[in-house]
Enzyme design. Structure first.
Site, PDB file in Angstrom:
ATOM      1  N   ASP A  64      43.175  47.067  10.026  1.00 29.04           N
ATOM      2  CA  ASP A  64      42.115  48.053   9.840  1.00 29.04           C
ATOM      3  C   ASP A  64      42.305  48.700   8.474  1.00 29.04           C
ATOM      4  OD1 ASP A  64      40.004  49.797  11.513  1.00 29.04           O
ATOM      5  OD2 ASP A  64      41.139  51.107  10.172  1.00 29.04           O
ATOM      6  N   ASP A  66      41.328  51.831   7.389  1.00 22.75           N
ATOM      7  CA  ASP A  66      41.607  53.287   7.269  1.00 22.75           C
ATOM      8  C   ASP A  66      42.434  53.840   8.427  1.00 22.75           C
ATOM      9  OD1 ASP A  66      38.374  54.537   8.499  1.00 22.75           O
ATOM     10  OD2 ASP A  66      39.920  53.260   9.383  1.00 22.75           O
ATOM     11  N   HIS A 147      52.907  45.344  34.490  1.00 24.14           N
ATOM     12  CA  HIS A 147      52.978  44.163  35.368  1.00 24.14           C
ATOM     13  C   HIS A 147      53.211  42.895  34.541  1.00 24.14           C
ATOM     14  CE1 HIS A 147      51.481  41.833  39.039  1.00 24.14           C
ATOM     15  NE2 HIS A 147      51.455  40.916  38.080  1.00 24.14           N
ATOM     16  N   GLU A 148      52.404  42.747  33.485  1.00 26.42           N
ATOM     17  CA  GLU A 148      52.492  41.509  32.695  1.00 26.42           C
ATOM     18  C   GLU A 148      53.826  41.391  31.963  1.00 26.42           C
ATOM     19  OE1 GLU A 148      48.885  40.469  34.213  1.00 26.42           O
ATOM     20  OE2 GLU A 148      50.629  39.398  33.477  1.00 26.42           O
ATOM     21  N   HIS A 151      56.607  40.283  34.117  1.00 25.65           N
ATOM     22  CA  HIS A 151      56.685  38.830  34.315  1.00 25.65           C
ATOM     23  C   HIS A 151      57.620  38.208  33.264  1.00 25.65           C
ATOM     24  CE1 HIS A 151      54.122  38.019  37.668  1.00 25.65           C
ATOM     25  NE2 HIS A 151      53.007  38.430  37.091  1.00 25.65           N
ATOM     26  N   TYR A 162      57.135  30.664  40.718  1.00 22.02           N
ATOM     27  CA  TYR A 162      55.842  31.299  41.009  1.00 22.02           C
ATOM     28  C   TYR A 162      55.107  30.542  42.124  1.00 22.02           C
ATOM     29  CZ  TYR A 162      51.966  34.389  39.643  1.00 22.02           C
ATOM     30  OH  TYR A 162      51.002  35.366  39.595  1.00 22.02           O
ATOM     31  N   GLU A 171      55.667  38.465  41.944  1.00 21.60           N
ATOM     32  CA  GLU A 171      54.502  39.351  41.890  1.00 21.60           C
ATOM     33  C   GLU A 171      54.852  40.792  42.239  1.00 21.60           C
ATOM     34  OE1 GLU A 171      51.241  39.602  41.092  1.00 21.60           O
ATOM     35  OE2 GLU A 171      52.028  37.981  39.869  1.00 21.60           O
ATOM     36  N   GLU A 182      53.774  53.387  35.082  1.00 16.75           N
ATOM     37  CA  GLU A 182      52.541  54.202  35.040  1.00 16.75           C
ATOM     38  C   GLU A 182      52.813  55.618  35.558  1.00 16.75           C
ATOM     39  OE1 GLU A 182      49.174  53.208  37.779  1.00 16.75           O
ATOM     40  OE2 GLU A 182      48.114  52.850  35.885  1.00 16.75           O
ATOM     41  N   GLU A 193      44.006  50.161  39.500  1.00 13.01           N
ATOM     42  CA  GLU A 193      42.932  51.109  39.838  1.00 13.01           C
ATOM     43  C   GLU A 193      42.164  51.578  38.613  1.00 13.01           C
ATOM     44  OE1 GLU A 193      46.104  51.573  40.173  1.00 13.01           O
ATOM     45  OE2 GLU A 193      46.708  53.483  39.267  1.00 13.01           O
ATOM     46  N   ASP A 203      39.131  52.627  44.135  1.00 17.11           N
ATOM     47  CA  ASP A 203      39.437  51.266  44.591  1.00 17.11           C
ATOM     48  C   ASP A 203      40.459  50.644  43.639  1.00 17.11           C
ATOM     49  OD1 ASP A 203      36.617  49.349  43.265  1.00 17.11           O
ATOM     50  OD2 ASP A 203      37.843  50.961  42.416  1.00 17.11           O
ATOM     51  N   ASP A 229      46.290  30.222  45.482  1.00 20.87           N
ATOM     52  CA  ASP A 229      47.024  31.215  44.666  1.00 20.87           C
ATOM     53  C   ASP A 229      48.538  31.013  44.730  1.00 20.87           C
ATOM     54  OD1 ASP A 229      47.350  33.452  42.991  1.00 20.87           O
ATOM     55  OD2 ASP A 229      47.539  34.800  44.714  1.00 20.87           O
ATOM     56  N   HIS A 234      49.796  36.725  45.361  1.00 23.84           N
ATOM     57  CA  HIS A 234      49.219  38.065  45.187  1.00 23.84           C
ATOM     58  C   HIS A 234      48.883  38.714  46.520  1.00 23.84           C
ATOM     59  CE1 HIS A 234      48.392  36.300  41.156  1.00 23.84           C
ATOM     60  NE2 HIS A 234      48.733  37.513  40.774  1.00 23.84           N
TER      61      HIS A 234
HETATM   62  O1  LIG Z   1      49.706  38.566  36.225  1.00 23.33           O
HETATM   63  C1  LIG Z   1      49.128  38.275  37.258  1.00 23.33           C
HETATM   64  O2  LIG Z   1      49.728  38.181  38.385  1.00 23.33           O
HETATM   65  C2  LIG Z   1      47.632  37.985  37.290  1.00 23.33           C
HETATM   66  C3  LIG Z   1      47.388  36.660  36.566  1.00 23.33           C
HETATM   67  C4  LIG Z   1      47.827  35.521  37.450  1.00 23.33           C
HETATM   68  C5  LIG Z   1      47.687  34.193  36.801  1.00 23.33           C
HETATM   69  C6  LIG Z   1      48.717  33.287  37.002  1.00 23.33           C
HETATM   70  C7  LIG Z   1      48.617  32.026  36.436  1.00 23.33           C
HETATM   71  C8  LIG Z   1      47.495  31.671  35.680  1.00 23.33           C
HETATM   72  C9  LIG Z   1      46.503  32.605  35.489  1.00 23.33           C
HETATM   73  C10 LIG Z   1      46.563  33.861  36.064  1.00 23.33           C
HETATM   74  C11 LIG Z   1      46.837  39.096  36.614  1.00 23.33           C
HETATM   75  C12 LIG Z   1      46.699  40.346  37.492  1.00 23.33           C
HETATM   76  C13 LIG Z   1      46.393  40.042  38.935  1.00 23.33           C
HETATM   77  O3  LIG Z   1      46.991  40.588  39.841  1.00 23.33           O
HETATM   78  N1  LIG Z   1      45.401  39.185  39.152  1.00 23.33           N
HETATM   79  C14 LIG Z   1      45.083  38.803  40.514  1.00 23.33           C
HETATM   80  C15 LIG Z   1      43.757  39.457  40.981  1.00 23.33           C
HETATM   81  C16 LIG Z   1      42.603  39.051  40.133  1.00 23.33           C
HETATM   82  C17 LIG Z   1      42.236  39.689  38.967  1.00 23.33           C
HETATM   83  N2  LIG Z   1      41.158  39.069  38.439  1.00 23.33           N
HETATM   84  C18 LIG Z   1      40.819  38.012  39.224  1.00 23.33           C
HETATM   85  C19 LIG Z   1      39.804  37.080  39.122  1.00 23.33           C
HETATM   86  C20 LIG Z   1      39.707  36.081  40.085  1.00 23.33           C
HETATM   87  C21 LIG Z   1      40.607  36.056  41.157  1.00 23.33           C
HETATM   88  C22 LIG Z   1      41.630  36.985  41.302  1.00 23.33           C
HETATM   89  C23 LIG Z   1      41.708  37.952  40.300  1.00 23.33           C
HETATM   90  C24 LIG Z   1      44.990  37.285  40.609  1.00 23.33           C
HETATM   91  O4  LIG Z   1      45.037  36.617  39.531  1.00 23.33           O
HETATM   92  O5  LIG Z   1      44.894  36.824  41.745  1.00 23.33           O
HETATM   93  C25 LIG Z   1      47.975  41.203  37.414  1.00 23.33           C
HETATM   94  C26 LIG Z   1      47.542  42.653  37.306  1.00 23.33           C
HETATM   95  C27 LIG Z   1      46.021  42.682  37.224  1.00 23.33           C
HETATM   96  C28 LIG Z   1      45.617  41.239  36.878  1.00 23.33           C
HETATM   97 ZN   LIG Z   2      51.497  38.953  38.283  1.00 19.80          ZN
END
Ligand SMILES: O=C(O)[C@H](CCc1ccccc1)CC1(C(=O)N[C@@H](Cc2c[nH]c3ccccc23)C(=O)O)CCCC1
Ligand SMILES: [Zn+2]
Length: 311
Positions: A64, A66, A147-148, A151, A162, A171, A182, A193, A203, A229, A234
Site C-alpha cells: 500500500d 500510504d 483454528h487454521e 492445524h 486427518y 479438528e 479468541e 460465530e 449462530d 468429510d 468436523h
Molecule cells: O480448517 C478446517 O477444518 C476447514 C477446512 C477443511 C478442509 C480440509 C481439507 C480441504 C479443504 C478444506 C475450515 C473451517 C471449517 O470448519 N470448515 C468446515 C465447515 C464449512 C465451512 N464452509 C463450508 C462449506 C462447505 C461445507 C462445509 C463448510 C468444513 O470444511 O467442513 C475451519 C474453521 C472455519 C472453516
Molecule cells: Zn480444521
C-alpha cells in the site's frame, strides 16, 4: 532492501478500526509484520498475500502506498495471525507454527466464491464466502485464524492423521485453541460465530458447550461412522470438544492451565494415529506432569472424558 517497522491503520471485516504492523520500503509499505521475536532471531515475519480469487498460494504480497489499508479481509488475516503468534509465544513458549520462527503466510481472496478456509501444509488460505450471505470473509474471525494456524502446530507435533478419530482430534485441537485465543466470555464456546451469516446473530459453525445444537455428537455413543468429510472429522470433533469444555469450565481450572494441559498432550504424547481413548490418557498424563497426580486438574480432566463416554 532497507526494512523498517511501521504502523498503519485499516478497518477489519466487522468494520472495526485496527492498527497494523507493516514494513516500509522506498515505494511504500508491505503487509509484513517484522516486530515479532522471530524476526530478530531468523528473519521470520507475518506476511499477508492476495490470491486475486485464483487458486494460487501464496499469491501477491500486499502493498500500500500510504499505510492506510482498505482490504478488510487482509487486515484481519494479518492482525489475527499476529495475535495467534503472540498467544503461542507468550502462553505456551512456542515460536510460530513450527517452533522455529517460521514465517506465517496468509492468503486472502483465495478461489472464487469460496466459503471456507484451510491450512495448506505451509500457510493459511481464506475464501471470501460463497457469494450468498452465509459467510463473511473467513479471516474475519479470530477463532478461525487460530483454528487454521493450530492445524500447522498439530502437523509439526502429533501430526494427527486427518481421518476418523485422529482426524476428529485434529479438528478438536484446532477448535480448542481457536477459542482459547479468541478468549470471548461467551458461555457457549462457539466456532466461526463472527463470520457465519453476519446478518444473523447467535449462530455458528459448531458449539463446544452443546455440539448437538449444530447436529454434532457430544458422547461416544453417538459417534458418527461416515465416509463423508474424511470420516466426519468436523462432526465427531464434538466429542473431544465437549470433553475440553467440561474440563475448562470445572471450577478451579483456569483457561491458561487448561491450555497448558492440551498443548502438552498434543506436543508430547499424541501421535498420528491416536484415538479418543489415547487423547484421554495423553491429557491425564499431561495434567499429572504439570500439576501432580492428586491435582484438581487430573480429577477434572478424567471426569471430563468420562462424561463424554471416553474412558
Ligand atoms: O480448517 C478446517 O477444518 C476447514 C477446512 C477443511 C478442509 C480440509 C481439507 C480441504 C479443504 C478444506 C475450515 C473451517 C471449517 O470448519 N470448515 C468446515 C465447515 C464449512 C465451512 N464452509 C463450508 C462449506 C462447505 C461445507 C462445509 C463448510 C468444513 O470444511 O467442513 C475451519 C474453521 C472455519 C472453516
Ligand atoms: Zn480444521
Amino acid at each position: 532492501v532497507h526494512h523498517a517497522a511501521a504502523v498503519g491503520k485499516g478497518k477489519g471485516v466487522l468494520n472495526d478500526n485496527k492498527s497494523i504492523n507493516t514494513d516500509s520500503y522506498s515505494g511504500g509499505y508491505y503487509l509484513r509484520d517484522i516486530t515479532k521475536p522471530m524476526y530478530s532471531q531468523n528473519g521470520g515475519a507475518i506476511e499477508t498475500y492476495t490470491a486475486k480469487n485464483k487458486m494460487v498460494s501464496p499469491g501477491t504480497l500486499l502493498t500500500d502506498s500510504d499505510n492506510t489499508w482498505v482490504d478488510p479481509a487482509a487486515v484481519d488475516a494479518h492482525v489475527y495471525a499476529g495475535k495467534v503468534y503472540d498467544y503461542y509465544y507468550t502462553k505456551l513458549g512456542r515460536n510460530s507454527f513450527d517452533d522455529e520462527g517460521g514465517t506465517l503466510k496468509s492468503t486472502v481472496h483465495y478461489r472464487e466464491n469460496y466459503g471456507n478456509a484451510g491450512w495448506t501444509g505451509t500457510q493459511m488460505v481464506y475464501g471470501d464466502g460463497d457469494g450468498s450471505d452465509k459467510y463473511a470473509y473467513l479471516s474475519g474471525a479470530l477463532d478461525v485464524v487460530g483454528h487454521e494456524i493450530t492445524h500447522g502446530v498439530t502437523e509439526r507435533t502429533a501430526d494427527l492423521v486427518y481421518e476418523g478419530q485422529s482426524g476428529a482430534l485434529n479438528e478438536s485441537w484446532s477448535d480448542v485453541f481457536g477459542n482459547l485465543i479468541e478468549n470471548k466470555s461467551d458461555p457457549e464456546w462457539l466456532c466461526g460465530e463472527d463470520i457465519i451469516t453476519p446478518n444473523i446473530p447467535g449462530d455458528a459453525l459448531r458449539s463446544m458447550s452443546d455440539p448437538n445444537k449444530y447436529g454434532d455428537p457430544d458422547h461416544m455413543r453417538d459417534y458418527v461412522d461416515t465416509t463423508e468429510d474424511h470420516g466426519g472429522v468436523h462432526t465427531n470433533s464434538g466429542i473431544p470438544n465437549k470433553a475440553f469444555y467440561n474440563f475448562v469450565t470445572t471450577s478451579g481450572v483456569t483457561r491458561d492451565n487448561a491450555a497448558k494441559v492440551w498443548y502438552r498432550a498434543l506436543s508430547q504424547y499424541l501421535t498420528s494415529n491416536s484415538k479418543f481413548i489415547d487423547a484421554r490418557n495423553a491429557t491425564i498424563q499431561a495434567a499429572t506432569d504439570l500439576f501432580g497426580e492428586d491435582s484438581k486438574e487430573v480429577t477434572a480432566v478424567t471426569n471430563a472424558w468420562s462424561n463424554v463416554g471416553v474412558g
